[in-house]
Scaffold this active site. Structure first.
Site, PDB file in Angstrom:
ATOM      1  N   HIS A 153      29.134  21.555  35.556  1.00  0.00           N
ATOM      2  CA  HIS A 153      28.605  21.521  34.164  1.00  0.00           C
ATOM      3  C   HIS A 153      28.971  20.382  33.294  1.00  0.00           C
ATOM      4  CE1 HIS A 153      32.699  22.667  32.622  1.00  0.00           C
ATOM      5  NE2 HIS A 153      32.665  24.124  33.090  1.00  0.00           N
ATOM      6  N   HIS A 176      42.163  33.723  35.205  1.00  0.00           N
ATOM      7  CA  HIS A 176      41.466  33.231  34.544  1.00  0.00           C
ATOM      8  C   HIS A 176      39.809  33.523  35.003  1.00  0.00           C
ATOM      9  CE1 HIS A 176      39.191  29.877  32.294  1.00  0.00           C
ATOM     10  NE2 HIS A 176      39.222  29.015  33.175  1.00  0.00           N
ATOM     11  N   GLU A 216      36.881  32.188  34.131  1.00  0.00           N
ATOM     12  CA  GLU A 216      35.933  31.384  34.159  1.00  0.00           C
ATOM     13  C   GLU A 216      35.208  31.282  35.743  1.00  0.00           C
ATOM     14  OE1 GLU A 216      36.345  27.345  33.136  1.00  0.00           O
ATOM     15  OE2 GLU A 216      34.212  26.925  33.184  1.00  0.00           O
ATOM     16  N   ASP A 276      34.095  29.606  38.024  1.00  0.00           N
ATOM     17  CA  ASP A 276      34.531  29.021  39.171  1.00  0.00           C
ATOM     18  C   ASP A 276      35.705  29.732  40.192  1.00  0.00           C
ATOM     19  OD1 ASP A 276      35.873  28.247  37.027  1.00  0.00           O
ATOM     20  OD2 ASP A 276      36.438  26.330  37.808  1.00  0.00           O
ATOM     21  N   TYR A 327      40.774  14.978  34.795  1.00  0.00           N
ATOM     22  CA  TYR A 327      40.913  16.644  34.505  1.00  0.00           C
ATOM     23  C   TYR A 327      41.196  16.901  33.207  1.00  0.00           C
ATOM     24  CZ  TYR A 327      40.826  21.746  35.600  1.00  0.00           C
ATOM     25  OH  TYR A 327      40.318  22.892  35.675  1.00  0.00           O
ATOM     26  N   HIS A 334      42.730  24.184  41.196  1.00  0.00           N
ATOM     27  CA  HIS A 334      41.779  23.087  41.650  1.00  0.00           C
ATOM     28  C   HIS A 334      43.052  22.018  42.204  1.00  0.00           C
ATOM     29  CE1 HIS A 334      38.120  24.526  39.524  1.00  0.00           C
ATOM     30  NE2 HIS A 334      38.997  24.716  38.473  1.00  0.00           N
TER      31      HIS A 334
HETATM   32 FE1  FEO Z   1      38.367  26.799  33.538  1.00  0.00          FE
HETATM   33 FE2  FEO Z   1      38.550  26.118  36.856  1.00  0.00          FE
HETATM   34  O1  FEO Z   1      37.973  27.178  35.200  1.00  0.00           O
END
Ligand code: FEO
Length: 397
Positions: free
Chosen positions: A23, A77, A79, A81, A191, A222
């Protein structure tokens, strides 16, 4: 090959080697979506992955346990992903209870039909026993979304930190000490600058909350897992969240017929001196992700644009709009640029810099058509002033 964090605690995530646009975040090195399986008297999956990688997660988990035997799926979380694969994961793990906080349950219900899911809501400080190991939950609102939460395993001194301390870094190796630390720290900085920066206060509150917790390993959602360089990443996060700047001057600009570029070069020349890291960034030769990363720890920023159709140039506007959202604080700043028959570019920038509450050191520096030698001298003086400010700047507390 299993990637084992501790006995019976394994990585079951996926590496997304080819993603280059997350995004609008320019993920030059790809990313990974980390999920972890804890096998004890009870079995728990910590986080899921992006929807297209659900089968990869399930195959890795199935190689370690019977999916019918998974008791809990923790969602730190919502989100997508991380939560995108939840419908497929929960279907494949029919006896699992989803564990998350109340806000997360609400957000998941907005994204999916959760009416058939078994959900156990937990609150800050709650614990869940898996047998020999315990899951303890720390809510971490706005790091990154309102529902964000950390899961801690005290018996292993292991923290699952979801986005915090993560990096968009696709790598075949999973631990910090197996990889090139310069690359990992650069990706962690990128990040933070592009994901964490607007939430500096909640990040600092989270770090304070963790100060009483013994942590030997941080497993983010991640990138690589921190098991050897925890002090470095913690120290970097404290600096970033405190908006601690380095003696660094950025000259960010766009140009049409090199008048604004000549001004940018003169500002750079004025700023460059031993002890000051000065650099020029042409916005159409860079990208928003890199620019935000450079701005994160810069003490002073000059932003320039010629006047195009009464306004600043579009990529300068995009850069300032993006930075405004990320809320970097405490920069000394100035606007500059050229104009022909109508003004607008440098004035637009000046307004944007003031709206970001940066410390604007002078009114916009302008050149009509071409910068004269006198104007270029003024640019050098501006560079010098920004360098002086950069050297004297104290971190915000
Ligand atoms: Fe805020 Fe890796 O999602």
């Amino acid at each position: 090959m299993n990637i084992t964090l501790r006995e019976n605690i394994d990585w079951v995530g996926a590496v997304d080697w080819n993603i280059r646009d997350f995004h609008s975040y320019n993920t030059e090195r790809g990313t990974s979506y980390n999920a972890y399986l804890i096998r004890d008297e009870k079995t728990a999956l910590i986080d899921a992955v992006k929807a297209p990688f659900a089968k990869e997660l399930l195959a890795k988990a199935a190689a370690l346990c019977d999916l019918d035997k998974v008791d809990y799926v923790v969602c730190n979380h919502a989100e997508l992903d991380h939560a995108g694969a939840l419908p497929e994961v929960l279907e494949a793990m029919p006896n699992a209870t989803l564990v998350c906080d109340k806000k997360c349950a609400n957000e998941l219900a907005a994204h999916f039909d959760t009416s058939g899911w078994k959900i156990q809501e937990v609150a800050d400080g709650d614990s869940l026993s898996l047998g020999r190991r315990t899951l303890r939950f720390f809510t971490s609102p706005m790091v990154h979304w309102p529902e964000s939460m950390f899961t801690y395993v005290p018996e292993e001194k292991l923290l699952f930190s979801m986005d915090a301390f993560g990096q968009h870094y696709a790598c075949g190796l999973r631990f910090d000490d197996e990889t090139d630390m310069a690359v990992v720290m650069q990706e962690a900085k990128t990040y933070y600058a592009n994901i964490g920066m607007p939430y500096a206060k909640p990040v600092m509150q989270c770090i304070e909350k963790l100060s009483g917790v013994e942590v030997e390993m941080i497993a983010p959602s991640h990138g690589v897992i921190w098991r050897s360089h925890l002090a470095e990443i913690m120290s970097a996060y404290k600096d970033w969240a405190a908006h601690r700047a380095r003696p660094k001057v950025l000259v960010i600009y766009d140009t049409m017929w090199e008048s604004t570029e000549a001004m940018a070069r003169a500002i750079f020349e004025g700023a460059a001196r031993p002890g000051v890291e000065a650099s020029m960034i042409h916005v159409r030769r860079s990208n928003l992700t890199k620019i935000a990363t450079e701005v994160l720890d810069a003490a002073a920023v000059a932003v320039g644009s010629p006047t195009l159709n009464r306004r600043m140039m579009p990529m300068v506007a995009a850069t300032l709009c993006y930075l405004d959202g990320l809320r970097p604080l405490g920069k000394a700043a100035a606007a500059f640029g050229s104009y022909g028959w109508g003004r607008g570019g440098p004035e637009d920038i000046d307004k944007a810099l003031r709206e970001m509450q940066w410390d604007v050191v002078r009114k916009p520096l302008r050149a009509n058509w071409r910068p004269t030698p006198e104007t270029l001298d003024e640019c050098r003086l501006l560079g010098r002033e920004l360098a002086d400010r950069a050297l004297s700047r104290l971190p915000l507390e």
